[in-house]
Design an enzyme around this catalytic site. Sequence first.
Site, PDB file in Angstrom:
ATOM      1  N   ASN A  62       0.813  -1.212   0.000  1.00 50.37           N
ATOM      2  CA  ASN A  62       0.000   0.000   0.000  1.00 50.37           C
ATOM      3  C   ASN A  62       0.849   1.267   0.000  1.00 50.37           C
ATOM      4  O   ASN A  62       2.072   1.218   0.079  1.00 50.37           O
ATOM      5  CB  ASN A  62      -0.944  -0.031   1.204  1.00 50.37           C
ATOM      6  CG  ASN A  62      -2.282   0.607   0.897  1.00 50.37           C
ATOM      7  OD1 ASN A  62      -2.353   1.680   0.325  1.00 50.37           O
ATOM      8  ND2 ASN A  62      -3.340  -0.075   1.289  1.00 50.37           N
ATOM      9  N   HIS A  92      22.291  -0.390  12.027  1.00 52.80           N
ATOM     10  CA  HIS A  92      23.628   0.134  12.293  1.00 52.80           C
ATOM     11  C   HIS A  92      24.363  -0.768  13.283  1.00 52.80           C
ATOM     12  O   HIS A  92      23.772  -1.254  14.248  1.00 52.80           O
ATOM     13  CB  HIS A  92      23.555   1.544  12.895  1.00 52.80           C
ATOM     14  CG  HIS A  92      23.112   2.580  11.923  1.00 52.80           C
ATOM     15  ND1 HIS A  92      23.960   3.164  11.022  1.00 52.80           N
ATOM     16  CD2 HIS A  92      21.899   3.138  11.708  1.00 52.80           C
ATOM     17  CE1 HIS A  92      23.306   4.034  10.297  1.00 52.80           C
ATOM     18  NE2 HIS A  92      22.044   4.039  10.692  1.00 52.80           N
ATOM     19  N   LYS A 162      -3.696 -14.457  19.114  1.00 54.05           N
ATOM     20  CA  LYS A 162      -4.681 -15.442  18.690  1.00 54.05           C
ATOM     21  C   LYS A 162      -4.022 -16.483  17.807  1.00 54.05           C
ATOM     22  O   LYS A 162      -3.202 -16.145  16.962  1.00 54.05           O
ATOM     23  CB  LYS A 162      -5.817 -14.755  17.917  1.00 54.05           C
ATOM     24  CG  LYS A 162      -6.949 -15.673  17.535  1.00 54.05           C
ATOM     25  CD  LYS A 162      -8.094 -14.904  16.902  1.00 54.05           C
ATOM     26  CE  LYS A 162      -9.232 -15.822  16.609  1.00 54.05           C
ATOM     27  NZ  LYS A 162     -10.379 -15.122  16.033  1.00 54.05           N
TER      28      LYS A 162
END
Length: 165
Positions: A62, A92, A162
């Site tokens: 998206n 880093h 879940k």
Amino acid sequence: MRYRYELIMWFQHFCKCIPGKIGCHIRNFLLPYVSGSNSFIWDGTHIDSPAKLKIGDNVSINRGCVINAAGGVTIFNDVLVGPGVVIYSQNHNYDDINQKINKQGYNLSPVLISENVWIGARVIILPGVKIGSNSIIGAGSVVTKNVESNVVVAGNPAKEIKNLR
């Protein structure tokens, strides 16, 4: 070498601004990442090291995402990536306290996102993470560790909330 990277960055900047499906097709055709069929990277998405990004079939990334693929990012088939998601495959180095962090280089660690995963809006995925198939990452989560298949995770740090089995 540095000039080539700079040219890719300029080219990518202009390509990421083209909206709609036409922009998705132009990015898939012109940017140096591997993309499967029917996959879309929507406008406003920034990709560092696009040559190290591999995208499967039926993937939608998206708007406004950031993907740092320097360490390698692989996204398998049928993955949905929400808006504003950040995926990083480099970090880093910072172990030497006698040297400035910006002089210590990077640690590269690939990210792997398996098939049929839904990544909610504004998720952050850190280097080295593997996300199992058929999983859901709740919006706003920070994924610091591997995610098993068939689970929903959420939070900071992301934890299983879940089991989908």
